[in-house]
Design a protein around this motif. Structure first.
Motif, PDB file in Angstrom:
ATOM      1  N   ALA A  42       0.829  -1.200   0.000  1.00 53.77           N
ATOM      2  CA  ALA A  42       0.000   0.000   0.000  1.00 53.77           C
ATOM      3  C   ALA A  42       0.866   1.253   0.000  1.00 53.77           C
ATOM      4  O   ALA A  42       1.891   1.314   0.687  1.00 53.77           O
ATOM      5  N   PRO A  44       0.366   5.767  -0.092  1.00 53.74           N
ATOM      6  CA  PRO A  44      -0.657   6.815   0.000  1.00 53.74           C
ATOM      7  C   PRO A  44      -1.251   7.088  -1.374  1.00 53.74           C
ATOM      8  O   PRO A  44      -0.528   7.179  -2.372  1.00 53.74           O
ATOM      9  N   HIS A  45      -2.573   7.209  -1.440  1.00 54.06           N
ATOM     10  CA  HIS A  45      -3.208   7.453  -2.729  1.00 54.06           C
ATOM     11  C   HIS A  45      -2.800   8.813  -3.294  1.00 54.06           C
ATOM     12  O   HIS A  45      -2.591   8.959  -4.497  1.00 54.06           O
ATOM     13  N   THR A  46      -2.706   9.800  -2.424  1.00 55.81           N
ATOM     14  CA  THR A  46      -2.273  11.149  -2.787  1.00 55.81           C
ATOM     15  C   THR A  46      -0.984  11.445  -2.035  1.00 55.81           C
ATOM     16  O   THR A  46      -0.933  11.268  -0.817  1.00 55.81           O
ATOM     17  N   ASP A  47       0.045  11.893  -2.767  1.00 60.62           N
ATOM     18  CA  ASP A  47       1.338  12.060  -2.095  1.00 60.62           C
ATOM     19  C   ASP A  47       2.254  12.944  -2.924  1.00 60.62           C
ATOM     20  O   ASP A  47       2.063  13.105  -4.131  1.00 60.62           O
ATOM     21  N   THR A  85      -2.892   2.093  -6.320  1.00 61.49           N
ATOM     22  CA  THR A  85      -4.239   2.618  -6.064  1.00 61.49           C
ATOM     23  C   THR A  85      -5.283   1.858  -6.870  1.00 61.49           C
ATOM     24  O   THR A  85      -6.332   1.468  -6.350  1.00 61.49           O
ATOM     25  N   THR A  89      -7.667  -0.617  -4.732  1.00 67.41           N
ATOM     26  CA  THR A  89      -9.009  -0.050  -4.631  1.00 67.41           C
ATOM     27  C   THR A  89     -10.025  -0.848  -5.438  1.00 67.41           C
ATOM     28  O   THR A  89     -11.146  -1.091  -4.987  1.00 67.41           O
ATOM     29  N   LYS A 230      -8.748  11.475  -2.715  1.00 68.74           N
ATOM     30  CA  LYS A 230      -8.482  10.349  -1.815  1.00 68.74           C
ATOM     31  C   LYS A 230      -7.236  10.686  -0.992  1.00 68.74           C
ATOM     32  O   LYS A 230      -6.172  10.903  -1.558  1.00 68.74           O
ATOM     33  N   GLY A 231      -7.353  10.711   0.322  1.00 72.88           N
ATOM     34  CA  GLY A 231      -6.204  10.982   1.166  1.00 72.88           C
ATOM     35  C   GLY A 231      -6.042  12.457   1.469  1.00 72.88           C
ATOM     36  O   GLY A 231      -6.912  13.284   1.183  1.00 72.88           O
ATOM     37  N   GLU A 232      -4.906  12.781   2.066  1.00 72.99           N
ATOM     38  CA  GLU A 232      -4.633  14.134   2.544  1.00 72.99           C
ATOM     39  C   GLU A 232      -3.728  14.883   1.563  1.00 72.99           C
ATOM     40  O   GLU A 232      -2.835  14.291   0.938  1.00 72.99           O
ATOM     41  N   ASP A 259     -11.718   9.754  -5.996  1.00 76.91           N
ATOM     42  CA  ASP A 259     -12.859   8.854  -6.147  1.00 76.91           C
ATOM     43  C   ASP A 259     -13.900   9.530  -7.029  1.00 76.91           C
ATOM     44  O   ASP A 259     -14.192  10.723  -6.863  1.00 76.91           O
TER      45      ASP A 259
END
Length: 261
Positions: A42, A44-47, A85, A89, A230-232, A259
């Motif tokens: 895994a 982070p989806h957003t990074d 992702t 997902t 998705k994510g921070e 998403d």
């Protein structure tokens, strides 16, 4: 349809074709000889690519998974994150469009190695349809495709939108062709304090490195079209681990996942 003029001239086009043939030959052999490949760890989806250690870890993970590496090693970071992702997902039965694809780039060959079979890449540079190990590459504008509504589970777009792509039409079209519950993954050049690119061009377009405000605007525009981050969104980075030799610029990458509501 006639083949579009390749950027960089005929010699560069020949070199890219050689790389493409070698890549897809390897994918075909690996897929036929190997069993089911374990999913990527895994990510982070957003990074943001914050330092060289992050892309080095991605390269190590690609080697563990026996994925053919992109020769520009930091690009393995954003491609691996996009593939992770999609797989983590949506799973191995997903249909995926790689928007603005190149036949030698990583996302579609890697997804093919993980067993996905409904894979398409489009690009304005492509001429007649070409298939590589079952993957379809076809001419297409990523801001105005001819795909039906909800055609794909996922759209990926790696290091494309910085090359003069109109952002809102791209996001609107992505939202249209992704089914509800699907995902969009985009990567682009980024810097928390972008270097001056005045007068710098590449691929016939001014070079653009996204700033924090550009990224915030991108996310807000995506939300208007039913694409929810998705994510921070943490935009700081300690290093500039990407060097573009052609332009002499140092910066980094950002990867954004959404998403489809």
């Amino acid at each position: 349809m006639a083949e579009a003029a390749p950027p960089g001239g005929a010699a560069v086009a020949v070199a890219k074709r050689v790389v493409e043939r070698m890549l897809w030959s390897r994918v075909t052999v690996q897929r036929k000889l190997g069993g089911e490949r374990p999913l990527p760890s895994a990510m982070p989806h957003t990074d943001v690519l914050r330092d060289a250690a992050a892309w080095q870890a991605a390269v190590a993970e690609c080697r563990r998974l026996k994925l053919p590496l992109h020769r520009d090693k930091p690009k393995n970071w954003d491609a691996l994150g996009a593939v992770a992702t999609v797989l983590n997902t949506l799973g191995r039965a997903s249909s995926v469009l790689d928007a603005g694809s190149a036949r030698y780039s990583s996302v579609l060959p890697w997804l093919r190695l993980f067993g996905l079979s409904d894979l398409v890449g489009n690009n304005l540079e492509f001429g007649d349809d070409v298939r590589r190990d079952g993957v379809l590459f076809r001419y297409g504008d990523i801001t105005k495709t001819d795909f039906p509504d909800g055609r794909f589970d996922a759209v990926t777009c790696m290091s494309v939108v910085e090359h003069g792509v109109p952002i809102e039409p791209f996001l609107a079209e992505s939202a249209r062709i992704i089914r509800p519950g699907g995902v969009l993954v985009v990567s682009t050049d980024y810097d928390q304090d972008p270097p001056d690119t005045t007068g710098v061009t590449a691929y016939g377009q001014p070079v653009h490195i996204f700033s924090p405000d550009d990224i915030r605007d991108f996310v807000k525009t995506a939300e208007k079209h039913g694409l929810v981050l998705k994510g921070e969104l943490a935009l700081e980075h300690a290093e500039r681990p990407v060097h573009w030799k052609r332009t002499g610029l140092d910066y980094t990458f950002i990867r954004l996942a959404f998403d489809r509501a």
